[in-house]
Design a protein around this motif. Structure first.
Motif, PDB file in Angstrom:
ATOM      1  N   SER A 174      11.472  20.276 -35.973  1.00  0.00           N
ATOM      2  CA  SER A 174      11.643  18.965 -35.343  1.00  0.00           C
ATOM      3  C   SER A 174      10.832  17.858 -36.021  1.00  0.00           C
ATOM      4  O   SER A 174      10.962  16.691 -35.674  1.00  0.00           O
ATOM      5  N   SER A 175      10.005  18.221 -36.991  1.00  0.00           N
ATOM      6  CA  SER A 175       9.163  17.215 -37.648  1.00  0.00           C
ATOM      7  C   SER A 175       9.333  17.286 -39.159  1.00  0.00           C
ATOM      8  O   SER A 175       9.307  18.375 -39.748  1.00  0.00           O
ATOM      9  N   ALA A 176       9.474  16.122 -39.773  1.00  0.00           N
ATOM     10  CA  ALA A 176       9.609  16.071 -41.231  1.00  0.00           C
ATOM     11  C   ALA A 176       8.346  16.574 -41.924  1.00  0.00           C
ATOM     12  O   ALA A 176       8.401  17.099 -43.042  1.00  0.00           O
ATOM     13  N   LEU A 177       7.210  16.415 -41.246  1.00  0.00           N
ATOM     14  CA  LEU A 177       5.929  16.832 -41.836  1.00  0.00           C
ATOM     15  C   LEU A 177       5.772  18.353 -41.874  1.00  0.00           C
ATOM     16  O   LEU A 177       5.082  18.884 -42.741  1.00  0.00           O
ATOM     17  N   THR A 178       6.407  19.047 -40.937  1.00  0.00           N
ATOM     18  CA  THR A 178       6.215  20.502 -40.836  1.00  0.00           C
ATOM     19  C   THR A 178       7.463  21.301 -41.209  1.00  0.00           C
ATOM     20  O   THR A 178       7.406  22.528 -41.290  1.00  0.00           O
ATOM     21  N   LYS A 179       8.569  20.618 -41.457  1.00  0.00           N
ATOM     22  CA  LYS A 179       9.831  21.320 -41.723  1.00  0.00           C
ATOM     23  C   LYS A 179       9.727  22.231 -42.946  1.00  0.00           C
ATOM     24  O   LYS A 179      10.366  23.284 -43.002  1.00  0.00           O
ATOM     25  N   TYR A 180       8.917  21.838 -43.917  1.00  0.00           N
ATOM     26  CA  TYR A 180       8.790  22.629 -45.159  1.00  0.00           C
ATOM     27  C   TYR A 180       8.244  24.035 -44.901  1.00  0.00           C
ATOM     28  O   TYR A 180       8.488  24.966 -45.672  1.00  0.00           O
ATOM     29  N   SER A 181       7.497  24.213 -43.797  1.00  0.00           N
ATOM     30  CA  SER A 181       6.854  25.498 -43.531  1.00  0.00           C
ATOM     31  C   SER A 181       7.764  26.491 -42.813  1.00  0.00           C
ATOM     32  O   SER A 181       7.428  27.665 -42.667  1.00  0.00           O
ATOM     33  N   VAL A 182       8.944  26.028 -42.375  1.00  0.00           N
ATOM     34  CA  VAL A 182       9.840  26.872 -41.586  1.00  0.00           C
ATOM     35  C   VAL A 182      10.248  28.125 -42.357  1.00  0.00           C
ATOM     36  O   VAL A 182      10.308  29.230 -41.798  1.00  0.00           O
ATOM     37  N   LYS A 183      10.525  27.976 -43.653  1.00  0.00           N
ATOM     38  CA  LYS A 183      10.986  29.127 -44.450  1.00  0.00           C
ATOM     39  C   LYS A 183       9.939  30.236 -44.494  1.00  0.00           C
ATOM     40  O   LYS A 183      10.295  31.418 -44.568  1.00  0.00           O
ATOM     41  N   GLU A 184       8.676  29.879 -44.417  1.00  0.00           N
ATOM     42  CA  GLU A 184       7.607  30.886 -44.379  1.00  0.00           C
ATOM     43  C   GLU A 184       7.648  31.680 -43.074  1.00  0.00           C
ATOM     44  O   GLU A 184       7.506  32.920 -43.082  1.00  0.00           O
ATOM     45  N   TYR A 185       7.865  30.998 -41.963  1.00  0.00           N
ATOM     46  CA  TYR A 185       7.930  31.691 -40.669  1.00  0.00           C
ATOM     47  C   TYR A 185       9.152  32.602 -40.595  1.00  0.00           C
ATOM     48  O   TYR A 185       9.068  33.723 -40.084  1.00  0.00           O
ATOM     49  N   TRP A 186      10.266  32.129 -41.108  1.00  0.00           N
ATOM     50  CA  TRP A 186      11.479  32.951 -41.096  1.00  0.00           C
ATOM     51  C   TRP A 186      11.339  34.144 -42.042  1.00  0.00           C
ATOM     52  O   TRP A 186      11.877  35.216 -41.770  1.00  0.00           O
ATOM     53  N   LEU A 187      10.637  33.939 -43.139  1.00  0.00           N
ATOM     54  CA  LEU A 187      10.366  35.063 -44.040  1.00  0.00           C
ATOM     55  C   LEU A 187       9.575  36.147 -43.308  1.00  0.00           C
ATOM     56  O   LEU A 187       9.915  37.336 -43.365  1.00  0.00           O
ATOM     57  N   ARG A 188       8.553  35.734 -42.593  1.00  0.00           N
ATOM     58  CA  ARG A 188       7.722  36.699 -41.863  1.00  0.00           C
ATOM     59  C   ARG A 188       8.529  37.400 -40.765  1.00  0.00           C
ATOM     60  O   ARG A 188       8.379  38.607 -40.556  1.00  0.00           O
ATOM     61  N   ALA A 189       9.385  36.632 -40.096  1.00  0.00           N
ATOM     62  CA  ALA A 189      10.234  37.226 -39.066  1.00  0.00           C
ATOM     63  C   ALA A 189      11.175  38.265 -39.689  1.00  0.00           C
ATOM     64  O   ALA A 189      11.394  39.348 -39.124  1.00  0.00           O
ATOM     65  N   GLY A 190      11.718  37.938 -40.856  1.00  0.00           N
ATOM     66  CA  GLY A 190      12.604  38.874 -41.554  1.00  0.00           C
ATOM     67  C   GLY A 190      11.894  40.148 -41.955  1.00  0.00           C
ATOM     68  O   GLY A 190      12.443  41.255 -41.819  1.00  0.00           O
ATOM     69  N   LEU A 191      10.675  40.008 -42.437  1.00  0.00           N
ATOM     70  CA  LEU A 191       9.877  41.180 -42.819  1.00  0.00           C
ATOM     71  C   LEU A 191       9.589  42.059 -41.597  1.00  0.00           C
ATOM     72  O   LEU A 191       9.599  43.291 -41.692  1.00  0.00           O
ATOM     73  N   CYS A 192       9.352  41.421 -40.452  1.00  0.00           N
ATOM     74  CA  CYS A 192       9.099  42.187 -39.222  1.00  0.00           C
ATOM     75  C   CYS A 192      10.327  43.005 -38.829  1.00  0.00           C
ATOM     76  O   CYS A 192      10.198  44.169 -38.416  1.00  0.00           O
ATOM     77  N   ALA A 193      11.498  42.411 -38.952  1.00  0.00           N
ATOM     78  CA  ALA A 193      12.724  43.142 -38.611  1.00  0.00           C
ATOM     79  C   ALA A 193      12.888  44.353 -39.523  1.00  0.00           C
ATOM     80  O   ALA A 193      13.250  45.451 -39.068  1.00  0.00           O
TER      81      ALA A 193
END
Length: 291
Positions: A190-209
């Motif tokens: 939801s924020s232009a300042l933090t949007k760049y970090s989303v791919k890192e969180y999704w990467l971690r979620a993928g690794l958990c799966a």
């Protein structure tokens, strides 16, 4: 017998002040007694700090806090308990520091000071983490994150939720870990300042799966993330997860290792990722052969 230190003398004065009888029905003088004893305990605690006797300082601050409570001075009690916690931390007494911080939090939340309560709860989480109590640390990070969110401190809240997610994964609680990473990613989108970090969180979620030996969920989630951010499939993180999914489904250790090496050359794998990738690889090793 060695002479008493200034801190010991002040502590004795405080104890005597506290033990002094005020007679019947003397609420006003009783309140004054607790206020004066609290001041003396505070002075004693600071004197102990000067002498680097941090355990005694913590105990004196805790006694000051109890006096402040009896005098109905909740804000001062919260501050005294916090000072006690800091002294106990210096004394390497993590359990006592946590107890003092928990009392601080009680006073802060009663007074509606949730931002400060979140700060103290985060301190509790860090002490638990140092002591290896990962489950308790996780709970405190979530509690702190919730309070930060209530106070619109969203960046700090997300950092706490991310720390909680990392701990869930370390505890092999992969479902809760994925939920937390997705929560942080959703807030970050939801924020232009933090949007760049989303791919890192999704990467971690993928690794958990994948660590949960669940390629079906991993693939489904990758499709979901692509629908939330159309640029995600082109990222190095997404390509890495997709390569790992293929390797895991094929039971191909060489391809798995090659994907990790290639990713590490460009984006250095941190300790958390290295640890979880080893778990995924171990799962591949343990998969029964179909032949």
């Amino acid at each position: 017998m060695p002479p008493k230190s200034q801190a010991d003398i002040l502590l004795d004065k405080a104890e005597k002040k506290l033990g002094k009888s005020d007679g019947w029905f003397s609420f006003a003088s009783s309140t004054t007694k607790f206020e004066e004893a609290g001041d003396l305990f505070q002075q004693a605690a600071n004197a102990y700090k000067i002498d680097r006797e941090f355990s005694k300082a913590g105990e004196a601050f805790a006694k000051e806090a109890e006096c402040r409570e009896n005098a109905k001075e909740s804000n001062d009690a919260a501050n005294a308990f916090w000072n006690a916690a800091k002294a106990f931390k210096q004394a390497k007494a993590g359990d006592l520091a946590v107890q003092a911080l928990q009392q601080t939090v009680v006073h802060l939340t009663k007074g509606g000071r949730f931002r400060q309560a979140a700060d103290r709860e985060k301190e509790i989480a860090q002490i638990y983490l140092q002591d290896g109590l990962l489950g308790k640390a996780c709970e405190s990070y979530v509690r702190a994150g919730d309070w930060y969110s209530q106070e619109d401190a969203n960046a700090t809240a997300n950092a706490c939720f991310k720390d909680a997610a990392d701990l869930h994964a370390q505890l092999e609680e992969y479902g809760p870990a994925i939920s937390r990473y997705e929560q942080v990613a959703e807030h970050s989108l939801s924020s232009a300042l933090t949007k760049y970090s989303v791919k890192e969180y999704w990467l971690r979620a993928g690794l958990c799966a994948l660590a949960n030996s669940d390629t079906v969920t991993a693939k489904r989630n990758m499709s979901k993330y692509a629908s939330l951010d159309v640029s995600f499939p082109t990222t190095r993180e997404a390509k890495f997860i997709n390569a790992l999914i293929e390797a895991v489904e094929a039971g191909d250790q060489e391809s798995f290792t090659a994907a990790c090496v290639d990713f590490d050359k460009v984006m250095k794998l941190d300790n958390w990722k290295t640890s979880i990738l080893l778990k995924i690889k171990k799962n591949i090793d343990e998969e029964p052969s179909l032949t």
